[in-house]
Write a protein that holds these residues in place. Structure first.
Motif, PDB file in Angstrom:
ATOM      1  N   ARG A   9      57.626 -88.326  19.530  1.00 32.20           N
ATOM      2  CA  ARG A   9      57.544 -88.938  20.598  1.00 32.20           C
ATOM      3  C   ARG A   9      57.929 -87.501  21.323  1.00 32.20           C
ATOM      4  N   GLU A  10      58.610 -87.057  21.104  1.00 31.08           N
ATOM      5  CA  GLU A  10      58.699 -85.928  22.163  1.00 31.08           C
ATOM      6  C   GLU A  10      57.576 -85.322  21.958  1.00 31.08           C
ATOM      7  N   ARG A  11      56.844 -85.206  20.660  1.00 25.21           N
ATOM      8  CA  ARG A  11      55.621 -84.351  20.825  1.00 25.21           C
ATOM      9  C   ARG A  11      54.390 -84.818  21.685  1.00 25.21           C
ATOM     10  N   ILE A  12      54.725 -85.948  21.926  1.00 22.86           N
ATOM     11  CA  ILE A  12      53.638 -86.323  22.397  1.00 22.86           C
ATOM     12  C   ILE A  12      53.742 -85.983  24.320  1.00 22.86           C
ATOM     13  N   VAL A  13      54.902 -86.395  24.291  1.00 18.65           N
ATOM     14  CA  VAL A  13      55.643 -86.318  25.930  1.00 18.65           C
ATOM     15  C   VAL A  13      54.992 -84.802  26.410  1.00 18.65           C
ATOM     16  N   ALA A  14      55.555 -84.363  25.385  1.00 12.64           N
ATOM     17  CA  ALA A  14      55.628 -82.392  25.626  1.00 12.64           C
ATOM     18  C   ALA A  14      53.933 -82.246  26.244  1.00 12.64           C
ATOM     19  N   ALA A  15      53.148 -82.698  24.949  1.00  9.48           N
ATOM     20  CA  ALA A  15      51.693 -82.736  25.312  1.00  9.48           C
ATOM     21  C   ALA A  15      50.630 -83.125  26.338  1.00  9.48           C
ATOM     22  N   ALA A  16      51.568 -84.779  26.857  1.00 12.38           N
ATOM     23  CA  ALA A  16      51.187 -85.257  28.123  1.00 12.38           C
ATOM     24  C   ALA A  16      51.357 -84.677  29.236  1.00 12.38           C
ATOM     25  N   SER A  17      53.266 -83.814  29.043  1.00  8.92           N
ATOM     26  CA  SER A  17      52.993 -83.248  30.177  1.00  8.92           C
ATOM     27  C   SER A  17      52.113 -81.653  30.207  1.00  8.92           C
ATOM     28  N   LYS A  18      52.198 -80.979  29.438  1.00  7.69           N
ATOM     29  CA  LYS A  18      51.056 -79.998  30.344  1.00  7.69           C
ATOM     30  C   LYS A  18      49.765 -80.429  30.550  1.00  7.69           C
ATOM     31  N   LEU A  19      49.376 -81.759  29.784  1.00 11.38           N
ATOM     32  CA  LEU A  19      48.033 -81.704  30.460  1.00 11.38           C
ATOM     33  C   LEU A  19      47.964 -82.726  31.763  1.00 11.38           C
ATOM     34  N   ALA A  27      42.774 -87.657  35.190  1.00  8.92           N
ATOM     35  CA  ALA A  27      41.713 -86.535  34.406  1.00  8.92           C
ATOM     36  C   ALA A  27      41.951 -86.962  32.520  1.00  8.92           C
ATOM     37  N   VAL A  28      43.526 -87.020  32.829  1.00 10.87           N
ATOM     38  CA  VAL A  28      43.318 -86.985  30.972  1.00 10.87           C
ATOM     39  C   VAL A  28      43.442 -88.203  30.541  1.00 10.87           C
ATOM     40  N   SER A  29      42.714 -88.324  29.562  1.00  7.75           N
ATOM     41  CA  SER A  29      42.493 -89.614  28.472  1.00  7.75           C
ATOM     42  C   SER A  29      43.263 -89.555  27.420  1.00  7.75           C
ATOM     43  N   VAL A  30      43.949 -90.721  27.114  1.00  9.04           N
ATOM     44  CA  VAL A  30      44.750 -91.140  25.992  1.00  9.04           C
ATOM     45  C   VAL A  30      44.138 -90.355  25.180  1.00  9.04           C
ATOM     46  N   ASP A  31      43.386 -90.086  24.900  1.00 11.06           N
ATOM     47  CA  ASP A  31      43.097 -89.509  23.405  1.00 11.06           C
ATOM     48  C   ASP A  31      42.902 -88.122  23.673  1.00 11.06           C
ATOM     49  N   ALA A  32      42.620 -86.774  24.546  1.00 12.85           N
ATOM     50  CA  ALA A  32      43.216 -85.813  24.885  1.00 12.85           C
ATOM     51  C   ALA A  32      44.512 -85.827  24.891  1.00 12.85           C
ATOM     52  N   VAL A  33      45.281 -86.257  24.555  1.00 14.08           N
ATOM     53  CA  VAL A  33      46.800 -85.954  24.502  1.00 14.08           C
ATOM     54  C   VAL A  33      47.306 -86.763  23.020  1.00 14.08           C
ATOM     55  N   ALA A  34      46.542 -87.310  22.669  1.00 10.15           N
ATOM     56  CA  ALA A  34      46.437 -87.231  20.790  1.00 10.15           C
ATOM     57  C   ALA A  34      46.227 -86.522  20.311  1.00 10.15           C
ATOM     58  N   GLU A  35      45.189 -85.113  20.578  1.00 15.82           N
ATOM     59  CA  GLU A  35      44.606 -84.560  20.584  1.00 15.82           C
ATOM     60  C   GLU A  35      45.521 -83.543  20.369  1.00 15.82           C
ATOM     61  N   LYS A  36      46.266 -82.941  21.549  1.00 19.74           N
ATOM     62  CA  LYS A  36      46.931 -81.991  22.211  1.00 19.74           C
ATOM     63  C   LYS A  36      48.034 -82.577  21.256  1.00 19.74           C
ATOM     64  N   ALA A  37      48.967 -83.250  20.848  1.00 22.86           N
ATOM     65  CA  ALA A  37      49.659 -83.283  20.108  1.00 22.86           C
ATOM     66  C   ALA A  37      49.666 -83.261  17.939  1.00 22.86           C
ATOM     67  N   GLY A  38      48.286 -83.749  18.364  1.00 21.94           N
ATOM     68  CA  GLY A  38      48.324 -83.006  16.513  1.00 21.94           C
ATOM     69  C   GLY A  38      48.476 -84.376  16.482  1.00 21.94           C
ATOM     70  N   LEU A  39      48.042 -85.587  16.952  1.00 21.78           N
ATOM     71  CA  LEU A  39      48.025 -86.873  16.200  1.00 21.78           C
ATOM     72  C   LEU A  39      47.087 -87.258  16.009  1.00 21.78           C
ATOM     73  N   THR A  40      46.926 -89.039  15.970  1.00 26.24           N
ATOM     74  CA  THR A  40      45.596 -90.491  15.935  1.00 26.24           C
ATOM     75  C   THR A  40      46.141 -90.608  16.535  1.00 26.24           C
ATOM     76  N   LYS A  41      45.351 -91.899  17.395  1.00 22.77           N
ATOM     77  CA  LYS A  41      45.613 -92.359  18.946  1.00 22.77           C
ATOM     78  C   LYS A  41      46.632 -93.419  18.717  1.00 22.77           C
ATOM     79  N   ARG A  42      46.294 -93.575  17.226  1.00 21.09           N
ATOM     80  CA  ARG A  42      47.432 -94.888  16.393  1.00 21.09           C
ATOM     81  C   ARG A  42      48.632 -94.517  17.119  1.00 21.09           C
ATOM     82  N   THR A  43      48.520 -93.127  16.336  1.00 24.48           N
ATOM     83  CA  THR A  43      49.809 -92.759  16.025  1.00 24.48           C
ATOM     84  C   THR A  43      51.062 -92.965  17.445  1.00 24.48           C
ATOM     85  N   LEU A  44      50.094 -92.402  18.760  1.00 22.92           N
ATOM     86  CA  LEU A  44      50.164 -92.601  20.357  1.00 22.92           C
ATOM     87  C   LEU A  44      50.447 -93.881  20.684  1.00 22.92           C
ATOM     88  N   TYR A  45      49.588 -94.744  20.298  1.00 26.69           N
ATOM     89  CA  TYR A  45      49.825 -96.370  20.834  1.00 26.69           C
ATOM     90  C   TYR A  45      50.800 -96.543  19.918  1.00 26.69           C
TER      91      TYR A  45
END
Length: 199
Positions: A9-19, A27-45
């Motif tokens: 969760r912290e990894r996702i939030v850290a990635a989202a924060s930067k983007l 401008a930032v999609s959920v897909d972009a956040v998942a990619e930045k975090a190195g996770l799948t979109k399913r894991t993010l959700y």
């Protein structure tokens, strides 16, 4: 070693924060956040039910560190009360001179969500600004300022006004000028300094 739910969760939030801070929330999609975090979109959700929840988590992550930084700048600066208040603006001006500076994340998010006043991120932004104002009020009360609440609100308005103006003009000196205005307000609220009584 498999990452725990908290670290994921912290990894996702850290990635989202930067983007989100760098590019804006729309401008930032959920897909972009998942990619930045190195996770799948399913894991993010799995950790965040929606992008709105992720935006709220982004601002929650900024809340206490930002308030703590303001307190640190105030406490560590030298001089009288007015000088310490001005120091907050001076440090922000220094930060605004860095290429990565994009203004106040709370205000920028509020602007992007202007048509959604009930959004959880808006409530977090309101609370953040109120907490800063309440902290200043407490500081001013401790210094014997009678109009502590009004003075704290005036300083907050100068702070947020300088955030907007510097973001627009890309000139951090506006923030320094706002700091001088804040210092003048604080001195006026304190009243005249009485000379020590003679023998």
């Amino acid at each position: 070693m498999k990452p725990t739910a908290n670290t994921t969760r912290e990894r996702i939030v850290a990635a989202a924060s930067k983007l989100f801070y760098g590019q804006g929330i729309r401008a930032v999609s959920v897909d972009a956040v998942a990619e930045k975090a190195g996770l799948t979109k399913r894991t993010l959700y799995y950790h965040f039910a929606s992008k709105d929840d992720l935006i709220a988590a982004y601002l929650e992550r900024r809340d206490q560190p930002n308030l703590g930084l303001f307190r640190h700048w105030f406490t560590e600066s030298e001089g009288q009360l007015a000088d310490k208040v001005a120091a907050i603006f001076q440090h922000l001006a220094a930060a605004a001179r860095r290429p990565a500076w994009k203004g106040c994340g709370f205000l920028r998010t509020a602007a992007e969500l202007a048509d959604m006043p009930g959004h959880p991120a808006i409530r977090i932004g309101i609370a953040h600004k109120k907490n800063f104002e309440a902290w200043l009020k407490t500081v001013f009360e401790a210094e014997g300022i009678e109009a502590a609440e009004q003075t704290a609100r005036q300083v907050l308005l100068l702070l947020d006004g300088s955030f907007a103006t510097v973001l627009l003009n890309r000139d951090p000196s506006y923030m320094e000028t706002a700091g001088m205005a804040a210092a003048s307000l604080v001195r006026a609220a304190q009243g005249p300094v009485l000379a020590p009584a003679g023998p």
